[in-house]
Design a protein around this motif. Structure first.
Motif, short mmCIF file in Angstrom:
data_model
loop_
_atom_site.label_atom_id
_atom_site.label_comp_id
_atom_site.label_asym_id
_atom_site.label_seq_id
_atom_site.Cartn_x
_atom_site.Cartn_y
_atom_site.Cartn_z
N MET A 1 -31.76 20.00 20.30
CA MET A 1 -31.68 21.35 20.08
C MET A 1 -30.40 21.98 19.69
N SER A 2 -30.73 22.79 18.42
CA SER A 2 -29.46 23.06 17.70
C SER A 2 -28.87 24.32 18.45
N HIS A 3 -27.65 24.82 17.86
CA HIS A 3 -26.96 25.94 18.88
C HIS A 3 -25.84 26.18 17.53
N PRO A 4 -25.23 27.71 17.64
CA PRO A 4 -24.42 28.08 16.54
C PRO A 4 -22.93 27.55 16.59
N TYR A 5 -22.66 26.62 17.55
CA TYR A 5 -21.41 25.97 17.39
C TYR A 5 -21.52 24.57 17.13
N LYS A 6 -22.61 24.34 16.54
CA LYS A 6 -22.66 22.60 16.37
C LYS A 6 -21.68 22.32 15.38
N HIS A 7 -21.07 22.93 14.52
CA HIS A 7 -20.02 22.32 13.77
C HIS A 7 -18.74 22.21 14.50
N LEU A 8 -18.58 22.57 15.69
CA LEU A 8 -17.40 22.39 16.56
C LEU A 8 -17.35 21.32 17.38
N GLU A 9 -18.59 20.70 17.50
CA GLU A 9 -18.82 19.69 18.52
C GLU A 9 -18.08 18.43 17.92
N GLY A 10 -17.35 17.43 19.02
CA GLY A 10 -16.73 16.55 18.54
C GLY A 10 -15.15 16.81 18.22
N THR A 11 -14.82 17.94 18.08
CA THR A 11 -13.39 18.44 17.77
C THR A 11 -12.59 18.10 18.93
N PRO A 12 -11.15 17.84 18.99
CA PRO A 12 -10.37 17.61 19.99
C PRO A 12 -10.36 18.90 20.90
N LEU A 13 -10.67 20.04 20.24
CA LEU A 13 -10.69 21.07 21.29
C LEU A 13 -11.79 21.21 22.18
N TRP A 14 -12.85 20.94 21.53
CA TRP A 14 -14.35 20.75 22.24
C TRP A 14 -14.13 19.66 23.36
N LYS A 15 -13.81 18.68 23.06
CA LYS A 15 -13.60 17.60 24.05
C LYS A 15 -12.61 18.11 25.03
N VAL A 16 -11.48 18.97 25.00
CA VAL A 16 -10.74 19.10 25.94
C VAL A 16 -11.47 20.51 27.14
#
Length: 55
Positions: free
Chosen positions: A1-16
């Motif tokens: 399922m897609s969401h509006p923050y898909k482009h941020l997934e996998g970034t270091p910030l996302w992971k933390v």
């Protein structure tokens, strides 16, 4: 399922942020009522908009 923050997934910030939320949930300090992707994505968006950088 897609969401509006898909482009941020996998970034270091996302992971933390995801790790931090996961720890709070496991410790029962936080109960999620919204999909994790929306919680993490929104917090990443706010931090990016504020221009906060890691040092």
């Amino acid at each position: 399922m897609s969401h509006p923050y898909k482009h941020l997934e996998g970034t270091p910030l996302w992971k933390v942020i995801d790790k931090g939320i996961n720890n709070l949930v496991e410790n029962k300090d936080l109960e999620e009522t919204t999909s994790r992707e929306y919680i993490v994505g929104y917090l990443c968006k706010l931090i990016n908009e504020a221009g906060i950088k890691n040092k």
